[in-house]
Every structure is written in C-alpha cells, then in structure tokens.
Design a protein around this motif. Structure first.
Motif, short mmCIF file in Angstrom:
data_model
loop_
_atom_site.label_atom_id
_atom_site.label_comp_id
_atom_site.label_asym_id
_atom_site.label_seq_id
_atom_site.Cartn_x
_atom_site.Cartn_y
_atom_site.Cartn_z
N ALA A 14 -25.42 3.82 2.66
CA ALA A 14 -24.03 4.08 2.24
C ALA A 14 -23.20 2.81 2.36
CB ALA A 14 -23.42 5.21 3.07
N GLY A 15 -23.36 2.08 3.45
CA GLY A 15 -22.63 0.82 3.63
C GLY A 15 -23.01 -0.21 2.58
N ALA A 16 -24.29 -0.29 2.29
CA ALA A 16 -24.75 -1.20 1.25
C ALA A 16 -24.20 -0.78 -0.11
CB ALA A 16 -26.28 -1.26 1.22
N ALA A 17 -24.12 0.52 -0.35
CA ALA A 17 -23.57 1.01 -1.61
C ALA A 17 -22.11 0.59 -1.75
CB ALA A 17 -23.69 2.53 -1.70
N VAL A 18 -21.34 0.68 -0.67
CA VAL A 18 -19.94 0.24 -0.71
C VAL A 18 -19.87 -1.22 -1.14
CG1 VAL A 18 -17.90 -0.28 0.71
CG2 VAL A 18 -19.07 1.90 0.98
N ALA A 61 -17.43 8.49 0.79
CA ALA A 61 -17.28 9.00 2.16
C ALA A 61 -17.15 7.84 3.15
CB ALA A 61 -18.47 9.89 2.53
N ALA A 62 -17.90 6.76 2.93
CA ALA A 62 -17.80 5.59 3.80
C ALA A 62 -16.41 4.95 3.70
CB ALA A 62 -18.89 4.57 3.46
N HIS A 63 -15.85 4.92 2.49
CA HIS A 63 -14.47 4.44 2.33
C HIS A 63 -13.53 5.31 3.16
CE1 HIS A 63 -14.42 1.29 -0.79
NE2 HIS A 63 -15.46 1.91 -1.33
N GLY A 64 -13.73 6.62 3.12
CA GLY A 64 -12.90 7.55 3.88
C GLY A 64 -13.03 7.34 5.38
N HIS A 66 -13.94 4.57 6.87
CA HIS A 66 -13.31 3.28 7.18
C HIS A 66 -11.78 3.45 7.27
CE1 HIS A 66 -12.49 -0.98 7.33
NE2 HIS A 66 -11.66 -0.83 6.31
N LEU A 67 -11.22 4.18 6.33
CA LEU A 67 -9.77 4.43 6.35
C LEU A 67 -9.37 5.15 7.64
CD1 LEU A 67 -6.97 4.39 5.08
CD2 LEU A 67 -7.58 6.49 3.87
N GLU A 68 -10.13 6.16 8.03
CA GLU A 68 -9.83 6.87 9.28
C GLU A 68 -9.83 5.92 10.46
OE1 GLU A 68 -12.83 9.89 9.54
OE2 GLU A 68 -11.99 11.06 7.89
N SER A 69 -10.78 5.00 10.49
CA SER A 69 -10.86 4.03 11.58
C SER A 69 -9.65 3.09 11.57
CB SER A 69 -12.16 3.23 11.43
OG SER A 69 -12.21 2.19 12.36
N VAL A 70 -9.28 2.62 10.38
CA VAL A 70 -8.11 1.74 10.26
C VAL A 70 -6.86 2.46 10.73
CG1 VAL A 70 -6.60 0.59 8.59
CG2 VAL A 70 -9.08 0.26 8.44
N ILE A 71 -6.68 3.68 10.29
CA ILE A 71 -5.49 4.45 10.67
C ILE A 71 -5.47 4.70 12.18
CG2 ILE A 71 -4.42 6.74 10.50
CD1 ILE A 71 -5.04 6.65 7.48
N ALA A 72 -6.61 5.01 12.76
CA ALA A 72 -6.67 5.23 14.21
C ALA A 72 -6.25 3.96 14.96
CB ALA A 72 -8.09 5.65 14.62
N THR A 73 -6.66 2.82 14.47
CA THR A 73 -6.26 1.55 15.09
C THR A 73 -4.76 1.32 14.92
OG1 THR A 73 -8.45 0.61 14.73
CG2 THR A 73 -6.64 -0.95 15.07
N LEU A 74 -4.26 1.56 13.72
CA LEU A 74 -2.83 1.35 13.46
C LEU A 74 -1.97 2.29 14.28
CD1 LEU A 74 -2.92 0.92 9.57
CD2 LEU A 74 -2.59 -0.88 11.29
N ARG A 121 -11.98 12.08 -8.64
CA ARG A 121 -11.13 12.92 -7.80
C ARG A 121 -11.46 12.70 -6.33
NH1 ARG A 121 -7.88 11.95 -10.38
NH2 ARG A 121 -6.68 12.77 -8.67
N ALA A 122 -12.72 12.44 -6.03
CA ALA A 122 -13.12 12.21 -4.64
C ALA A 122 -12.51 10.92 -4.11
CB ALA A 122 -14.65 12.18 -4.53
N ILE A 123 -12.54 9.85 -4.89
CA ILE A 123 -11.94 8.58 -4.43
C ILE A 123 -10.42 8.70 -4.43
CG2 ILE A 123 -11.91 7.35 -6.64
CD1 ILE A 123 -12.89 5.80 -3.27
N ALA A 124 -9.86 9.49 -5.35
CA ALA A 124 -8.41 9.72 -5.35
C ALA A 124 -7.98 10.40 -4.05
CB ALA A 124 -7.99 10.55 -6.56
N LYS A 125 -8.82 11.26 -3.53
CA LYS A 125 -8.51 11.94 -2.27
C LYS A 125 -8.41 10.92 -1.13
CE LYS A 125 -9.93 15.62 0.79
NZ LYS A 125 -10.97 16.47 1.27
N VAL A 126 -9.32 9.96 -1.10
CA VAL A 126 -9.29 8.92 -0.07
C VAL A 126 -7.99 8.11 -0.20
CG1 VAL A 126 -10.40 6.80 0.78
CG2 VAL A 126 -11.80 8.78 0.13
#
Length: 188
Positions: A14-18, A61-64, A66-74, A121-126
């Motif tokens: 998944a990470g490589a796909a990103v 899902a990996a983008h999502g 990552h975003l959760e991790s960024v938000i948790a840090t912020l 729609r899935a990436i729009a949700k992220v």
C-alpha cells in the motif's frame, strides 16, 4: 506466514502504491511497478490484491491513515491558529516533492475523477476529512465563515501545488506558505 508478516507486506505494498501512483500516475503504474517498489515478488501481490483497483483503494486508505496521523500531531498544538499554521508548514516542507509530482492526494483525486469506477469518491472522502478539520479550526477561532475559509485554504494549497509542479519551482510553495501563515494570523 504470520498475520503480522502478511500485514507488513500488505502495508508495504500500500505504501509503495502511494509512492508509485504519485510518481507515475494511475494509468502508467502497473502491479509489477508497485511490487518492485515494495520489494515483493510480483506473484505475491495477487495474494494481497487481486486487481490494480484494489491496490489503488489501499493507497487511498493509506492517504487516510497518513492524514489521521498528521491531524493527531497537529491536535497537540495549543491553539487552532497554531495548528493551521503548522499544517501549512508541513505542506511547505514537501515543496520539493510537490515540484516533481504535485500534491499526492490532489493529483490522485484529479486522475481518479477521469475514471468511472467510484474511486474518485473514496479519495474525495479523504480530502473532505481534511477540509472538515480545517473548518473546525477556523470555527474554534470564532469565525462564522469557517467553511469558506477552509475551502480557501484548501484551494490555495491545491493551486500552489499545481503551480509548483508546473514550473518545477519549490520556492513558489515556500512563498505561498508564508503568505498563508500571515493570512491565518490576520484572521485571529
């Protein structure tokens, strides 16, 4: 093979796909490209993902995550103004990557929009999760126009990502980042 080994390979794929989707684009990327980037034999990819679309879903899902991790840090920062400025700073830190390939999430969203499989729609949700988080920060600053401000911040970032990539000029992202930080300060 243990569950953690399976999960590790799946996560690596998944990470490589990103990474590969960002660097090469959806249409040019093959399962073999992703397998090579993940250091997984191409035949093993099919054990985890039957189709390229399933790998794209895993990348989304990996983008999502990552975003959760960024938000948790912020969220550890004391004020919404500091959180928003730190978000802008994190974007500016990625300026060299943006100059080469554009915004990872934005470019994927743009590419998936051209397909007719619902992955757009899935990436729009992220992206919507980030937009909602920004809106909550502006609202916490007492802004009644929080939604408009969140859209303006997202649009500014996506726009400067496109320009930074188009002109291959990371300095553009840095310049816009400073302007956005001043703008956020002016809203407090």
């Amino acid at each position: 093979m243990t569950n953690s080994t399976r999960s590790g390979k799946r996560d690596r794929l998944a990470g490589a796909a990103v990474r590969v989707l960002h660097e090469q684009g959806v249409e040019k990327t093959t399962l073999a490209d992703i397998a090579r980037a993940a250091d997984v034999p191409v035949g093993n990819v099919y054990y985890y993902f039957k189709t390229k679309d399933q790998l794209i879903e895993a990348a989304i899902a990996a983008h999502g995550h990552h975003l959760e991790s960024v938000i948790a840090t912020l969220e550890r920062l004391p004020t919404p103004q500091e959180r928003l400025k730190a978000l802008v700073h994190s974007w500016v830190e990625q300026r060299d990557l943006a100059a080469k390939y554009g915004c990872p999430t934005g470019t994927l969203a743009s590419e998936l929009d051209k397909r007719d499989d619902g992955l757009d729609r899935a990436i729009a949700k992220v992206m919507g999760e980030l937009l909602g988080w920004m809106e909550r920060q502006f609202a916490a600053m007492g802004r009644e126009d929080a939604r408009e401000l969140a859209v303006a911040l997202m649009a500014a970032y996506q726009g400067i990502s496109l320009l930074t990539n188009t002109f291959r000029d990371p300095a553009l992202m840095e310049m816009e980042g400073h302007r956005l930080e001043r703008w956020i300060d002016s809203l407090a």
